[in-house]
Write an enzyme that holds these catalytic residues in place. Structure first.
Site, mmCIF file in Angstrom:
data_model
loop_
_atom_site.group_PDB
_atom_site.id
_atom_site.type_symbol
_atom_site.label_atom_id
_atom_site.label_comp_id
_atom_site.label_asym_id
_atom_site.label_seq_id
_atom_site.Cartn_x
_atom_site.Cartn_y
_atom_site.Cartn_z
ATOM 1 N N ARG A 96 0.766 -1.185 0.049
ATOM 2 C CA ARG A 96 -0.006 0.031 -0.064
ATOM 3 C C ARG A 96 0.752 1.205 -0.113
ATOM 4 O O ARG A 96 1.864 1.220 0.542
ATOM 5 C CB ARG A 96 -0.840 0.079 1.133
ATOM 6 C CG ARG A 96 -1.786 -0.982 1.235
ATOM 7 C CD ARG A 96 -2.764 -0.936 2.396
ATOM 8 N NE ARG A 96 -3.679 0.370 2.259
ATOM 9 C CZ ARG A 96 -4.596 0.685 3.229
ATOM 10 N NH1 ARG A 96 -4.739 0.214 4.236
ATOM 11 N NH2 ARG A 96 -5.369 2.089 2.983
ATOM 12 N N TYR B 228 0.310 5.814 0.093
ATOM 13 C CA TYR B 228 -0.556 6.844 -0.004
ATOM 14 C C TYR B 228 -0.542 7.346 -1.419
ATOM 15 O O TYR B 228 0.447 7.130 -2.125
ATOM 16 C CB TYR B 228 -0.056 8.044 0.759
ATOM 17 C CG TYR B 228 -0.157 7.553 2.502
ATOM 18 C CD1 TYR B 228 -1.558 7.432 3.117
ATOM 19 C CD2 TYR B 228 0.807 7.415 3.114
ATOM 20 C CE1 TYR B 228 -1.639 7.097 4.277
ATOM 21 C CE2 TYR B 228 0.768 7.145 4.538
ATOM 22 C CZ TYR B 228 -0.435 6.806 5.223
ATOM 23 O OH TYR B 228 -0.722 6.672 6.471
ATOM 24 N N ASP C 24 -9.467 2.214 17.522
ATOM 25 C CA ASP C 24 -9.030 1.340 16.058
ATOM 26 C C ASP C 24 -8.037 0.147 16.505
ATOM 27 O O ASP C 24 -7.561 -0.338 15.342
ATOM 28 C CB ASP C 24 -8.396 2.403 14.975
ATOM 29 C CG ASP C 24 -6.969 3.064 15.317
ATOM 30 O OD1 ASP C 24 -6.646 2.894 16.548
ATOM 31 O OD2 ASP C 24 -6.443 3.472 14.489
ATOM 32 N N ASP D 8 -1.299 7.464 16.891
ATOM 33 C CA ASP D 8 -0.309 8.015 15.885
ATOM 34 C C ASP D 8 0.323 9.604 16.398
ATOM 35 O O ASP D 8 -0.416 10.362 17.049
ATOM 36 C CB ASP D 8 -1.318 8.395 14.752
ATOM 37 C CG ASP D 8 -1.809 7.033 14.238
ATOM 38 O OD1 ASP D 8 -0.947 5.707 14.104
ATOM 39 O OD2 ASP D 8 -2.713 6.571 13.663
ATOM 40 N N ASP E 190 -9.286 7.586 15.724
ATOM 41 C CA ASP E 190 -7.992 7.098 15.403
ATOM 42 C C ASP E 190 -7.126 8.512 15.793
ATOM 43 O O ASP E 190 -6.915 9.525 14.701
ATOM 44 C CB ASP E 190 -7.833 6.712 13.820
ATOM 45 C CG ASP E 190 -6.344 6.513 13.356
ATOM 46 O OD1 ASP E 190 -5.446 6.562 14.201
ATOM 47 O OD2 ASP E 190 -6.179 6.326 12.200
#
Length: 295
Positions: free
Chosen positions: A135, A137, A168, A173, A205
């Site tokens: 993956r 962005y 989550d 983060d 999140d």
């Protein structure tokens, strides 16, 4: 698991020392724990950060296995002895005086979606996949992006302050806004400045906005208003980046709670404390861990 009592004298600041009594479970040894009491019954009335079974003043190196941008690529943290340690569980969260460790997963101006593998032993950093493909962005992220160790967003907790959204199932983060590009696996000392409550497909999140203490402007920013003054437009840019990054893949925009506004430093510290407590319950197995690795 039997409890152990260990009295250790550790550095409380650059000029003073303090004795900490650790009464938490020692499932494996990485030197003395920085921990406060890991038993909820022993908590002082004022909420305190847990740092049980962390490395004290960790001296770790970054070790890569496999080739970047392949399914086998992993970035481990290892002690000088060569022993692998977990960037999520073994690196201490709190350094005192409002300073925290942050582990860089995605260096600024890159697009590979790197993240801690929470379901693998030693929780190395790897590139995320979807349907067996790596993956990325749709565009570069403009800040260093990583995690706060020893935090966990509990999916069983519906947060009443953020539309009842549940965690989550990941560490918290961090968006680090300094000028220097970090490295995958790098441990940064940061101070939180603000918090954004992103809601991704119904899951909460958190994004803690922080700055590295090594940044030339670190002394100028100490709260959310300072960010707007010295990094004008940055908080809006972060919110819009995370709101929109899934749209090119045909998914809806992410939402934000708390009135769509960044919360203060004090609120960010509250989030860190709460998610650190959730992590402590997780590693004590007070909460089912599911497929999460606790080592």
């Amino acid at each position: 698991m039997a409890a152990a009592k260990v009295m250790a004298t550790v550095a409380a600041s650059n000029t003073a020392t303090a004795a900490l009594l650790f009464r938490g479970p020692l499932r494996r040894s990485h030197g003395f724990s920085l921990g406060l009491n890991c038993n909820s019954n022993g908590l002082a009335p004022k909420r305190r950060l847990f740092t049980c079974r962390a490395l004290y003043k960790p001296e770790v190196q970054i070790k890569e296995e496999g080739q970047p941008e392949t399914l086998d690529y992993r970035v481990f943290l290892v002690e000088n002895s060569g022993k692998k340690v977990s960037p999520w569980h073994d690196i201490p969260l709190h350094l005192g005086d409002g300073v925290f460790n942050c582990i860089v997963e995605i260096p600024k101006e890159t697009s590979a979606k790197m993240e801690v593998a929470t379901d693998e032993a030693h929780t190395p950093i790897k590139q995320d996949t979807k349907k067996g493909k790596l993956r990325y962005y749709p565009y570069n992220i403009n800040w260093n992006y990583g995690l706060l160790p020893q935090t966990w967003e509990d999916p069983s907790f519906a947060n009443p302050e953020v539309e009842g959204a549940s965690g989550d199932n990941d560490p918290v983060d961090v968006v680090e806004i300094g000028e220097t590009r970090g490295k995958i696996g790098q441990i940064m000392k940061v101070k939180p400045l603000a918090a954004l409550a992103m809601i991704d497909e119904g899951e909460l999140d958190w994004k803690i906005v922080a700055i590295s203490l090594d940044d030339p402007r670190a002394s100028l920013v100490n709260d959310v208003d300072d960010v707007e003054k010295h990094f004008p437009g940055t908080l809006t840019a972060i919110r819009e980046w995370f709101r929109n990054y899934k749209i090119p893949d045909g998914k809806p925009a992410n939402k934000f709670g708390l009135g769509n506004k960044p919360a203060s430093k004090d609120f960010a510290l509250k989030v860190i404390t709460e998610t650190n407590e959730s992590w402590a319950k997780l590693v004590k197995r007070s909460i089912p861990s599911g497929e999460l690795s606790l080592c």
